[in-house]
Design an enzyme around this catalytic site. Structure first.
Site, PDB file in Angstrom:
ATOM      1  CB  CYS A 153       7.405  -1.421 -73.301  1.00 42.46           C
ATOM      2  SG  CYS A 153       7.742  -1.058 -71.724  1.00 42.46           S
ATOM      3  CD  GLU A 201      16.096  29.417 -59.218  1.00 48.69           C
ATOM      4  OE1 GLU A 201      16.022  30.222 -60.213  1.00 48.69           O
ATOM      5  OE2 GLU A 201      15.033  28.797 -58.961  1.00 48.69           O
ATOM      6  CD1 TRP A 233      14.637  -2.701 -70.888  1.00 49.23           C
ATOM      7  CD2 TRP A 233      13.999  -0.950 -69.392  1.00 49.23           C
ATOM      8  NE1 TRP A 233      15.662  -2.172 -70.374  1.00 49.23           N
ATOM      9  CE2 TRP A 233      15.551  -1.284 -69.411  1.00 49.23           C
ATOM     10  CE3 TRP A 233      13.382   0.066 -68.933  1.00 49.23           C
ATOM     11  CZ2 TRP A 233      16.055  -0.580 -68.427  1.00 49.23           C
ATOM     12  CZ3 TRP A 233      14.495   0.903 -67.867  1.00 49.23           C
ATOM     13  CH2 TRP A 233      15.410   0.491 -68.020  1.00 49.23           C
ATOM     14  CE  LYS A 262      11.974  29.470 -57.734  1.00 51.27           C
ATOM     15  NZ  LYS A 262      12.660  30.196 -58.876  1.00 51.27           N
ATOM     16  CD  GLU A 272      10.765  33.552 -59.490  1.00 49.86           C
ATOM     17  OE1 GLU A 272      10.033  33.846 -60.512  1.00 49.86           O
ATOM     18  OE2 GLU A 272      11.501  32.650 -59.367  1.00 49.86           O
ATOM     19  CG  ASN A 325       6.328   2.122 -75.265  1.00 49.41           C
ATOM     20  OD1 ASN A 325       7.021   2.247 -74.554  1.00 49.41           O
ATOM     21  ND2 ASN A 325       6.815   2.479 -76.471  1.00 49.41           N
ATOM     22  N   GLY A 326       4.883   3.699 -72.257  1.00 50.89           N
ATOM     23  CA  GLY A 326       4.883   5.083 -71.725  1.00 50.89           C
ATOM     24  C   GLY A 326       4.875   5.118 -70.295  1.00 50.89           C
ATOM     25  NE  ARG A 367      10.110   0.025 -79.099  1.00 50.36           N
ATOM     26  CZ  ARG A 367      10.251   1.151 -79.438  1.00 50.36           C
ATOM     27  NH1 ARG A 367      10.867   1.550 -80.580  1.00 50.36           N
ATOM     28  NH2 ARG A 367       9.460   2.217 -78.918  1.00 50.36           N
ATOM     29  CG  HIS A 379      36.498  41.278 -60.292  1.00 45.88           C
ATOM     30  ND1 HIS A 379      37.775  42.036 -60.563  1.00 45.88           N
ATOM     31  CD2 HIS A 379      36.655  40.172 -59.825  1.00 45.88           C
ATOM     32  CE1 HIS A 379      38.695  40.877 -60.409  1.00 45.88           C
ATOM     33  NE2 HIS A 379      38.006  39.701 -60.107  1.00 45.88           N
ATOM     34  CE  LYS A 427       4.775  26.828 -63.316  1.00 46.69           C
ATOM     35  NZ  LYS A 427       5.940  27.135 -62.295  1.00 46.69           N
TER      36      LYS A 427
END
Ligand code: AGP
Length: 602
Positions: free
Chosen positions: A2, A475, A74, A479, A482, A100-101, A27, A498, A597
């Protein structure tokens, strides 16, 4: 994106505001509005449509005043209606806000404010700000804005005026541009330098966490720096009815994938709209190479991104562990962009790798979840995940939101290049379906829980996949390791013969990610090779595939989607398997041993 603008000085505000809006119309242009302190109170005008079609003389004598704010929209939250146009105001019509955000936690704030009797007129996230500032207003506008913003998570560039604290505009910025233009006792604020140029070239670029108070005589800027003492409970984001944050964050992925998509897909044009890349759009068009750098799970998201970007944007893409990138001699020059992927935005190795790239004049981009974090400040431009705070140490919803943003980036860059309108529309349409497909995929939770019981005694697992699902195999192994401390290895399925296949026996199960995609038959052959050696196989397949049941010991189904989007779905059963195995083995699934984290040390 925006556009916001404000004026305080000696002239009538409306013509200056309208001209500024016209210069920002590119915009966002689905609606506009302004609020003017006119000496009796605050006059507000809002309209759906383009500012370029607006004739301010129609207002007659209304809205005469020297202090005002304005906005061209927008929409990201709420349809295109007059009610949803900015400015928004509080129930007492004292506070008026343009924004705006994105306010990420607006739903929660809205519920709290409604319980306190606030009546909302719009569907927007911005209106929450107006009510919140009004709630804290006790005669001093900047103090009310400061207190209200402490409750807000998200990004903002805002301008605020108050009926009961006239002759003043308060502005604040967090990860959304905001400038103050000065010109001999007159001030203009805007989210875009384009709107300020006709008025002055002397500008101050506000920084994150700054709040500025502007009056006809002067302005001052306050930097929000004092440390906050978290009240008891405030540090703990609410787990709701879930036993662990990790399960909550896995189960909320339909919503946390919908959030980064909000306002970013233009289906009819087959485009992705990425406001955070606007400042470097031209450079991206000239880009010749991309080097993704990240750590851990974020690195594996980068590996999926490599397939997406090369297949759909045609850009040669490399992916590096940040800890390796900075010590090898990478070939980087002005036509290379570095893309850092990081949930926390504070990972030391990734930050150091960015610095290394900046030494060599590379364009630096970020895909980050933590708003205003170090990587956001260090990179030239970027895209927020908007998946909300991730409390579980293991990255789950952050990972799938990274994949979602990478798909948007591939669409964005592809359509700057050879990707056709039709293909762009097809991708945009399918991306839009993903939150629903995630919801459907999450229904396998009960089956996965049973599977974990069946396999909880095994101490070794393989995870295998090809092409887009090779990184997902990695992944899945990460997971499981961990979260449940079980030994697990991920491989490209083609690599089994292989060497790794030497380990296969009846006590070494393999998760085989085998959707009905371009490499399905190849992966089926790898499953046969494993079964020949008595290895148990848990297959992950596309719903409707009956053949795979004939050879796999267990089958988990996921919905069909575009090959490049299957990783967003195929990772979910693996996240759930790691979670249930961890619980069954008595592990602390939210805070696994030895992990942190955010790894802010090398
Ligand atoms: C993810 O499950 C891990 N906890 C870890 O690998 C993490 O992905 C890595 O440390 C990168 O963190 P970042 O995304 O905050 O940069």
């Amino acid at each position: 994106m925006c556009g916001i603008i404000g004026y305080i000085g000696k002239k009538n505000a409306i013509p200056i505001l309208v001209n500024g809006l016209r210069r920002m119309e590119y915009r966002g242009y689905d609606s506009f509005g302004f609020s003017i302190a006119d000496g009796e109170g605050v006059f507000t005008f809002k309209k759906v449509g383009k500012i370029s079609d607006f004739d301010s003389s129609l207002l007659g004598l209304k809205g005469k005043g020297q202090t005002g704010i304005a906005h061209t929209r927008w929409g990201t939250h709420g349809e295109i209606t007059e009610k949803n146009a900015h400015p928004h105001w509080g129930s007492k019509k004292n506070i008026f806000v343009v924004h705006n955000g994105i306010i990420e936690n607006y739903q929660q704030l809205k519920e709290e404010l409604e319980k306190e009797g606030c009546k909302f007129a719009s569907q927007t996230d911005t209106e929450v700000l107006a009510h919140l500032i009004e709630k804290y207003f006790q005669g001093n506008l900047e103090e009310a804005v400061r207190k209200a913003l402490k409750k807000v998570q998200g990004t903002y560039g805002i301008a605020v005026i108050a009926r009961d604290d006239p002759q003043k505009i308060v502005v604040a910025r967090l990860s959304s541009p905001l400038l103050i233009g000065t010109n001999d006792g007159e001030y203009i604020i805007a989210s875009d330098p384009n709107a300020i140029l006709p008025f002055t070239k002397k500008v101050i670029n506000m920084e994150d966490n700054e709040i500025a108070t502007i009056t006809p005589d002067n302005f001052f800027i306050m930097k929000e720096r004092e440390p906050e003492t978290l009240e008891e409970g405030e540090a703990e984001v609410d787990k709701g009815d879930y036993p662990h944050f990790m399960l909550k964050e896995i189960m909320e992925q339909a919503e946390t994938i919908a959030n980064p998509l909000r306002g970013r897909l233009i289906e009819e044009e087959g485009l992705a709209k990425l406001g955070g890349l606007e400042p470097v759009k031209g450079k991206l068009k000239e880009l010749k190479r991309l080097n993704i750098i990240a750590c851990g799970t974020a690195y594996l998201a980068g590996l999926v991104g490599e397939y997406m970007l090369e297949e759909y944007a045609g850009i040669p893409t490399e992916v590096d562990y940040a800890s390796e990138f900075r010590y090898r001699k990478p070939i980087i020059n002005r036509d290379t962009a570095i893309l850092a992927v990081s949930q926390s935005g504070e990972t030391a190795d990734t930050l150091a790798a960015i610095q290394e790239a900046k030494e060599k004049d590379a364009l630096t981009l970020g895909i980050v979840n933590a708003v205003g974090s170090s990587i956001v400040r260090e990179t030239d431009a970027g895209i927020y995940n908007h998946c909300g705070t991730e409390i579980g140490v293991a990255s789950t919803k952050a990972f799938t939101s990274q994949l979602t943003v990478l798909a948007l980036l591939a669409l964005f860059l592809g359509r700057q290049r050879e990707l056709s309108l039709v293909m762009g529309q097809r991708i945009a349409k399918e991306i839009k379906r993903i939150p629903k497909l995630v919801e459907k995929t999450l229904t396998v939770d009960a089956q996965i829980k049973e599977l974990a019981k069946k396999y909880k005694k095994y101490d070794d697992f393989f995870f295998i996949g090809r092409k887009y699902n090779y990184p997902i195999a990695l992944e899945g192994a990460l997971k499981l390791k961990e979260i449940s401390y079980v030994h697990a290895e991920g491989y490209g399925a083609g690599e089994m013969k292989h060497g790794p296949i030497a380990l296969i026996n009846k006590n070494f199960p393999t998760f085989a990610i085998c959707p009905s995609d371009s490499v399905y038959q190849k992966t089926m052959s790898n499953i046969e090779e494993i079964k020949t050696r008595k290895g148990p196989v848990i297959a992950l397949a596309t719903e409707g595939n009956k053949d795979i049941k004939k050879i796999a010991d267990d089958v988990i189904y996921i919905p069909k989607t575009l090959e490049m989007l299957t990783p967003i779905l195929s990772v979910i059963p693996l996240q759930l398997f790691a979670y249930h195995m961890g619980v069954l083995r008595g592990c602390d699934v939210d805070k696994p041993r030895n992990l942190a984290k955010s790894v802010t040390v090398e």
